[in-house]
Structures are given as structure tokens and as C-alpha cells.
Design a protein around this motif. Structure first.
Motif, PDB file in Angstrom:
ATOM      1  N   ALA B 197       0.757  -1.255   0.000  1.00  0.00           N
ATOM      2  CA  ALA B 197       0.000   0.000   0.000  1.00  0.00           C
ATOM      3  C   ALA B 197       0.788   1.306   0.000  1.00  0.00           C
ATOM      4  O   ALA B 197       0.197   2.366  -0.136  1.00  0.00           O
ATOM      5  CB  ALA B 197      -0.956   0.011   1.199  1.00  0.00           C
ATOM      6  N   ASP B 198       2.120   1.265   0.154  1.00  0.00           N
ATOM      7  CA  ASP B 198       2.780   2.559   0.336  1.00  0.00           C
ATOM      8  C   ASP B 198       4.250   2.511  -0.109  1.00  0.00           C
ATOM      9  O   ASP B 198       5.130   2.142   0.648  1.00  0.00           O
ATOM     10  CB  ASP B 198       2.657   2.977   1.807  1.00  0.00           C
ATOM     11  CG  ASP B 198       2.988   4.442   2.025  1.00  0.00           C
ATOM     12  OD1 ASP B 198       3.794   5.001   1.238  1.00  0.00           O
ATOM     13  OD2 ASP B 198       2.455   5.032   2.979  1.00  0.00           O
ATOM     14  N   LYS B 199       4.466   2.944  -1.349  1.00  0.00           N
ATOM     15  CA  LYS B 199       5.800   2.925  -1.942  1.00  0.00           C
ATOM     16  C   LYS B 199       6.776   3.827  -1.178  1.00  0.00           C
ATOM     17  O   LYS B 199       7.926   3.481  -0.955  1.00  0.00           O
ATOM     18  CB  LYS B 199       5.687   3.401  -3.394  1.00  0.00           C
ATOM     19  CG  LYS B 199       6.851   3.021  -4.260  1.00  0.00           C
ATOM     20  CD  LYS B 199       6.585   3.382  -5.721  1.00  0.00           C
ATOM     21  CE  LYS B 199       7.767   2.961  -6.577  1.00  0.00           C
ATOM     22  NZ  LYS B 199       7.471   3.048  -8.011  1.00  0.00           N
ATOM     23  N   GLN B 339       1.598  -8.650  -4.836  1.00  0.00           N
ATOM     24  CA  GLN B 339       1.797  -7.203  -4.959  1.00  0.00           C
ATOM     25  C   GLN B 339       1.964  -6.860  -6.436  1.00  0.00           C
ATOM     26  O   GLN B 339       2.374  -7.696  -7.252  1.00  0.00           O
ATOM     27  CB  GLN B 339       2.988  -6.735  -4.144  1.00  0.00           C
ATOM     28  CG  GLN B 339       4.321  -7.314  -4.518  1.00  0.00           C
ATOM     29  CD  GLN B 339       5.332  -7.094  -3.394  1.00  0.00           C
ATOM     30  OE1 GLN B 339       5.432  -7.873  -2.460  1.00  0.00           O
ATOM     31  NE2 GLN B 339       6.077  -6.007  -3.510  1.00  0.00           N
ATOM     32  N   LYS B 340       1.598  -5.619  -6.762  1.00  0.00           N
ATOM     33  CA  LYS B 340       1.753  -5.105  -8.122  1.00  0.00           C
ATOM     34  C   LYS B 340       2.849  -4.067  -8.012  1.00  0.00           C
ATOM     35  O   LYS B 340       2.618  -2.986  -7.440  1.00  0.00           O
ATOM     36  CB  LYS B 340       0.433  -4.478  -8.548  1.00  0.00           C
ATOM     37  CG  LYS B 340       0.378  -3.966  -9.952  1.00  0.00           C
ATOM     38  CD  LYS B 340      -1.016  -3.428 -10.219  1.00  0.00           C
ATOM     39  CE  LYS B 340      -1.091  -2.657 -11.518  1.00  0.00           C
ATOM     40  NZ  LYS B 340      -2.430  -2.087 -11.704  1.00  0.00           N
ATOM     41  N   GLY B 343       3.975  -1.222  -3.384  1.00  0.00           N
ATOM     42  CA  GLY B 343       3.003  -0.236  -2.895  1.00  0.00           C
ATOM     43  C   GLY B 343       1.603  -0.413  -3.449  1.00  0.00           C
ATOM     44  O   GLY B 343       0.730   0.422  -3.246  1.00  0.00           O
ATOM     45  N   SER B 344       1.381  -1.517  -4.145  1.00  0.00           N
ATOM     46  CA  SER B 344       0.057  -1.771  -4.697  1.00  0.00           C
ATOM     47  C   SER B 344      -0.166  -3.293  -4.798  1.00  0.00           C
ATOM     48  O   SER B 344       0.762  -4.067  -4.603  1.00  0.00           O
ATOM     49  CB  SER B 344      -0.053  -1.107  -6.069  1.00  0.00           C
ATOM     50  OG  SER B 344      -1.347  -1.287  -6.594  1.00  0.00           O
ATOM     51  N   GLU B 347      -5.282  -6.960  -8.787  1.00  0.00           N
ATOM     52  CA  GLU B 347      -6.701  -7.273  -8.652  1.00  0.00           C
ATOM     53  C   GLU B 347      -7.061  -8.221  -9.790  1.00  0.00           C
ATOM     54  O   GLU B 347      -6.735  -7.955 -10.950  1.00  0.00           O
ATOM     55  CB  GLU B 347      -7.530  -5.984  -8.728  1.00  0.00           C
ATOM     56  CG  GLU B 347      -8.957  -6.211  -8.272  1.00  0.00           C
ATOM     57  CD  GLU B 347      -9.792  -4.923  -8.232  1.00  0.00           C
ATOM     58  OE1 GLU B 347      -9.206  -3.825  -8.150  1.00  0.00           O
ATOM     59  OE2 GLU B 347     -11.029  -5.055  -8.310  1.00  0.00           O
ATOM     60  N   TYR B 353      -8.777 -10.501  -4.879  1.00  0.00           N
ATOM     61  CA  TYR B 353      -7.381 -10.134  -4.631  1.00  0.00           C
ATOM     62  C   TYR B 353      -6.481 -11.348  -4.418  1.00  0.00           C
ATOM     63  O   TYR B 353      -5.304 -11.227  -4.182  1.00  0.00           O
ATOM     64  CB  TYR B 353      -7.273  -9.183  -3.447  1.00  0.00           C
ATOM     65  CG  TYR B 353      -7.917  -7.862  -3.743  1.00  0.00           C
ATOM     66  CD1 TYR B 353      -7.232  -6.883  -4.465  1.00  0.00           C
ATOM     67  CD2 TYR B 353      -9.218  -7.590  -3.330  1.00  0.00           C
ATOM     68  CE1 TYR B 353      -7.827  -5.673  -4.767  1.00  0.00           C
ATOM     69  CE2 TYR B 353      -9.822  -6.384  -3.625  1.00  0.00           C
ATOM     70  CZ  TYR B 353      -9.126  -5.427  -4.348  1.00  0.00           C
ATOM     71  OH  TYR B 353      -9.719  -4.243  -4.650  1.00  0.00           O
TER      72      TYR B 353
END
Lengths: 369, 369
Positions: B197-199, B339-340, B343-344, B347, B353
Motif C-alpha cells: 500500500a505505500d511505496k 503485490q503489483k 506499494g500496490s 486485482e 485479490y
């Protein structure tokens, strides 16, 4: 540094209670129509008596429709309502591959629905469950309120959850296979409901004892409905009016204690009956019921085949000691709920429905019983 | 005959997380100011390590203000997170006279808060509880979401509840007494949060590893805050967006399995680290992360003192078998969250997910680790 976690939300735990005769097919039909969504795995929890009478048949009906379905059976009786039984069933469910995408169907009386509901509430942090109630006690006690629990050595019903079923079935046909003693026991919660909330219903029971024991459909349906209605009204009002729910505890101060001290030789309703007698004797002394009302209550219990005296094998000292483990105890004081005449309850200072009674007074009543 | 039980209502389980240094006095002050109402009875649940370090002091502080207060201590370690420990503590609480009018304070790391929260959720059908978190893992894992649970032979965290605390204290001072291995383990959930969620926060950890291990106040506060914030945002969005919460499971498919197969020789964060490595290796093969991103993740884990290889004592066949007990398994298929980039998250079709990965593919990855 403060971080606020906002968790205010609307929760809808509404469900239906269906009262009728032979509801097995209706249960399966409801499941096929999406009662619990897409779930296809059903863990059927029941006891050693109900297994043969009703549970196996429901398993067959579900299997015939290609649902995954297994029976989890424990020995019938209040003594099975323990953390140990919960653990054994959980492990058996895990062993058989049940994960979060399953539903529990509880088939049986109050012990089964209390235990199975508790398992459902903590399995995978909560899976759906359905109650198929096969006793009068179930109709009265286990269908509204969402209370689930197990007993421990030191306390009855103290470990558990409030957890709501997806639907409750009250199959009056199953009452015909109840031993008469069990039916009497179940009737006691019914009488309790009448005592606290419905004078007319009290009269109805007085007038129809024979028909209830003959399983008259219309009469039994009215009994089941009235039970659900009274309990529901109390539980609903309690949402707004704190403590009201405590009135459902009428007779339970002595009842719960004597049930434990009897080592469950007394059924719940039998113990409750003795508890209600203790309550009306005390209530008459305190002016909450008249002599005539007291006798009406005691007579009705007796006419329904319920005990109204403390059995001789009960150690009365142990019984008094046990009263201090009641859930209504506050600051070491024993508290009682009292009916006000028949069909209503006493309200005490501060909007409380349970009031402190001294050990002295309780001992006097226990002595004469 | 149908009877509808309407149980739609607004529930407010909101609470505060307080992040700071030496919060013992603040805890007692909050209690005196009514954090849990009029309650004066506190059951303090902790483990054998935290008992001496912090719990005894909090008991003294509460006793000095005339609260009834007892310590309930179990042996430190994930192996204590069982139904048996729950039962022993419940019985000890009953023995000491704790009834519904009490509050549990959990003092410790994730094992203590998971276990104590579960006890609180079922004791008297739910009593209030407070978390006093003494580990970085607690800050990352046990403070938002309300997940409580115990482990069983056949499944990790499968028996439990969603049950919210009245308040969570994250005392950064307590991190100084954590063994370095524990601190590393806790950091792994932090890194997981950054990955999903947070690069920027990922970069922040890369840049500040030394300062974290030196307990730099500002840096540690930022780590604790970011952890709570990321998890909170995911949990909140999940209320509307179904399944989003599943992204918190990144790395856990292999992580949970290897933790169990190691017989808990691996700490949760250590097992998770290996799980994240497996996830990025698979993710790179599938084109979800670049080679460079994969290496950044693996390097960060390694630089934080976390294992990135499967220890030689792990039976790889047993590990693959264990994957099928993961809670994300659907219809017998193993599923992974990916993860993508950094930070992401990925889907997949239908807003999911977690996606199915074949046993073949998994085995290939496990072989090279």
C-alpha cells in the motif's frame, strides 16, 4: 499521538423463526433458495438421541441434493455442554475439511443449539448457522436472543457469545418423541414467560395442560408462538431499555444453582420450577404476589409434572454457596427477579429488575422447601 | 407460521490507538477517567516474559488506586496460543471471582493480544478489553481489525472472533527490551504493509533500518503510525469493498504454512518473510513485479535480519501439503495475494485479490528456495 478507529456501522442480524409440522423439507428448500448464499458445505451438529430421530434424515435429504454434509454427534445431556465437546467437534470439522465456507445446522434441543451456536460463532471467526429446534425448551429458550454458551466447573453458561442464527425452525412434530419429563421441563420456561409478561397466556396454559401433552396442533402452535413473541418483545425492548432482559432470569437465581448442585440430575426446567417456587414464596413474603397468586403458580407447575420441592439429595449448604456464582451477583450480593402478580415484573430503584435478597431470607425459604 | 426477528441496529465499536513512550500512567489515568465505565475489576493477561518487564508494574499502579487486579500469566510463545491456555485462564479468572463486571487488559505482543481478546469476547458472552502492545508486531498486526484467535493442531488462527478493544496503547519504549530477532520479525508485517500500500513508506524503511534498530523515537513513531494507518485504511475500505482485506494476507499462503511446519521454531515474521520471498518470485514469473522490484523486496527483508530461504530442516513435501489448510483455499485450490510492483496489489477477475496458483508452480518455487 492518537489514532481514532471509527467503527460505527449498521448491522442487520435479522432472521425468521418458522413454526410448523415436519419442517425438514422446508429447511432443504430454503437452503436451495439461498438461505445461506452459495454455501454447499454443511456440518450437522446434534446429540446421540436426536441423531437417529431427525438428524440422519436431514443429512440424507441434503446429500440427495449434492451438498457436502457430515454429522457431528455428541452424547445427549447438559453434561456435554463443555469446552471439551466444542473442541472435539471443531477438530472433527477441521479433520473433515470444513473451512470458512461452511454452515452449521444445529438439530436438537437447547444444549445442541447453545453449543452449536457457540461453535459457529468462533469457527473461522464466525460462520453462518441454522437452528432446527426439536424441543419445547428450544422454542422457548434457544430461538430468540442469540445466546450461546458452554458450562464450566465453576459457572453455567458463562463462556459463550451472543450470535444470531440465519433461521430457526420449530418443528412441533418433534415434540411427540420427547419423553414426558423433557416436555414438562420445556413447559417450565413457557410458564416463566407467562409469569413475567402475559396473564392471559398463563390462563391458557392452565386451561390446556392436557391438550399440550396430547400434542394438539393448534394448542402447541399457540404455545410456541407465544413463547417466541414474549421473549422477542423482552429482548427487543432491552435494546432501548437497559436491564429489561434480566426479567428472563426469573426463577434462575435458585434454579441455576440447584441445577448445578444436582449435578444435572435435574433437567433445566425442573430446576427452574423449584427456582420459581422459591421466587414466589419470597415474593409473597415481600408482598409482590398474593397468597392466591403464589398458589396458582405452584399448582400450575405441579400440574405440568414439575417438581416444586428441593429433592432430599440436594446439599442445602452447598446450594446456598452456589448462589454466589449467579451472573446477577453484584458486589457479592445475591439478587432475584420477582414477578408482580401474574403477567408482570417488579421494577426496583434505579430501573433495576433484580433486587438484593439477604442470605438469611434465602436460607429461610430453602429450609421450608 | 413465520415470525420475523428484526435485529437491524447501529453498532459503534470505535476506539482510539495511542502511540507514545511509557504509557503506563496514561493507561491508569484513562481508566480513572472512565475508559471502561464504572468497572473496578481488572484481569491482566500477559506472558512469562512481559510479566516481569511491564505487567507487574501496571498491576501495582492499578492496585495503588484500589482497583481489584490479578495477573494471569502463560508461558511466552506462539505455542501457548491454544484453547487449553484459554481454558486455564478462564478457570483461574472464575476461581478468583471475576464475573461479567470486569475488564481484561492484555499486555504483550500478538500472542497475548490475540488470546486475551478471544477470552474477553467469550467471557460472560463478552467483556471489555484493553490492549497494551509491547511489540512492533503488535503495532502492525494486533491493533486494527479486531481479529482474535487461537491455533489448533490442524489450523492456525481458525478458532476465534472479531472483537474490538476499548483502546490500544502502543508503547514504543517497550520495543527496547525486544530481542533483535523479535524486532526483525515485527518489522516483517511492516514491510508487508509497505509492499501492498505505500511505496514511499517502503523507501522510508529502506533508508532508516539502522535508526529503527537504534530505537530512534521519531522514526519508530512514524513506523508505528504508518502501520496503523495502512492497516486501518484497508480494513475500513473492506467494509464497502468486499475481499479487500484479503490483501493483508500477502505472503501468508506460504508464510502460515511454513510457520506451522517449522513447529513454531520460526517466528511469525520470519515465516512471513519467507512467504513474501515466495510471493515475489512467483510474482516476477507472472509479470506482476519486475526483477528489480523483486530484488528490492528480498534485499530489504534480508537487511532487516529476516530469513529469505527455506531452512533445511523444513520438510518441503509436508509444507506443500500444509498449503491446503490455508484459509484462502477455495474448492481445494491454493490461492495467493500478489503485490503489483511496490506499494500496490494485483486485482483479479471478479474483484478478487487472491488468485489460484497450481501446485506445480508452487513446487517449482519452493524447490529453488
Amino acid at each position: 499521538m492518537n489514532f481514532h478507529v471509527a467503527l460505527k456501522k449498521v448491522v442487520d442480524d435479522s432472521y425468521d423463526i418458522e413454526i410448523g409440522y415436519k419442517l425438514e423439507d422446508k429447511l432443504v428448500e430454503d437452503i436451495e433458495n439461498g438461505l445461506v448464499g452459495e454455501i454447499r458445505n454443511f456440518a450437522i451438529i446434534t446429540d446421540s438421541i436426536v441423531e437417529k430421530l431427525y438428524a440422519k434424515n436431514i443429512v440424507s435429504l441434503l446429500k440427495a441434493r449434492n451438498y457436502k454434509c457430515d454429522l457431528f454427534v455428541f452424547e445427549a445431556g447438559e453434561k456435554s455442554k463443555t469446552r471439551k465437546t466444542k473442541e472435539v467437534i471443531e477438530d472433527a470439522m477441521l479433520e473433515k475439511g470444513y473451512r470458512r465456507d461452511c454452515c452449521i445446522i444445529a438439530i436438537g434441543g437447547g444444549v445442541v443449539t447453545d453449543l452449536a451456536g457457540f461453535i459457529a460463532g468462533t469457527y473461522g471467526r464466525g460462520i453462518p448457522f441454522i437452528n432446527y429446534s426439536t424441543t419445547l425448551l428450544g422454542a422457548a429458550d434457544a430461538s430468540v436472543g442469540g445466546k450461546t454458551a458452554v458450562d464450566t466447573e465453576l459457572a453455567t453458561n458463562l463462556i459463550g457469545l451472543i450470535y444470531q442464527p440465519k433461521k430457526v425452525y420449530i418443528d412441533i412434530n418433534t415434540w411427540t418423541t420427547l419423553p414426558r419429563r423433557q416436555l414438562s421441563s420445556g413447559l417450565c420456561e413457557t410458564i416463566k414467560h407467562a409469569c413475567i409478561a402475559d396473564k392471559e397466556f398463563f390462563k391458557f396454559i392452565e386451561d390446556n395442560i392436557e391438550k399440550i401433552f396430547d400434542f394438539d396442533k393448534a394448542i402447541c402452535t399457540h404455545v410456541a408462538e407465544s413463547n417466541c413473541r414474549i421473549k422477542y418483545e423482552v429482548v427487543m425492548k432491552d435494546e432501548k431499555e437497559n436491564n429489561l432482559r434480566e426479567i428472563l432470569n426469573l426463577g434462575h437465581t435458585v434454579g441455576r444453582a440447584i441445577e448445578t448442585v444436582s449435578d444435572y440430575k435435574l433437567l433445566h426446567g425442573e430446576a427452574l420450577s423449584i427456582g420459581i417456587v422459591a421466587e414466589v414464596i419470597l415474593g409473597e413474603k415481600l408482598g409482590y404476589v398474593t397468597l392466591e397468586e403464589k398458589e396458582r403458580v405452584i399448582n400450575l407447575l405441579e400440574n405440568c409434572g414439575l417438581p416444586i420441592k428441593i429433592p432430599s439429595y440436594i446439599n442445602k449448604e452447598e446450594l446456598v454457596k452456589k448462589l454466589y456464582t449467579d451472573k446477577k451477583v453484584r458486589n457479592g450480593n445475591i439478587r432475584f427477579v420477582f414477578q408482580k402478580g401474574i403477567g408482570s415484573v417488579m421494577e426496583f430503584e434505579g430501573g433495576k429488575y433484580a433486587t438484593v435478597i439477604s442470605e438469611e431470607e434465602i436460607k429461610k425459604v430453602i429450609e421450608v422447601m
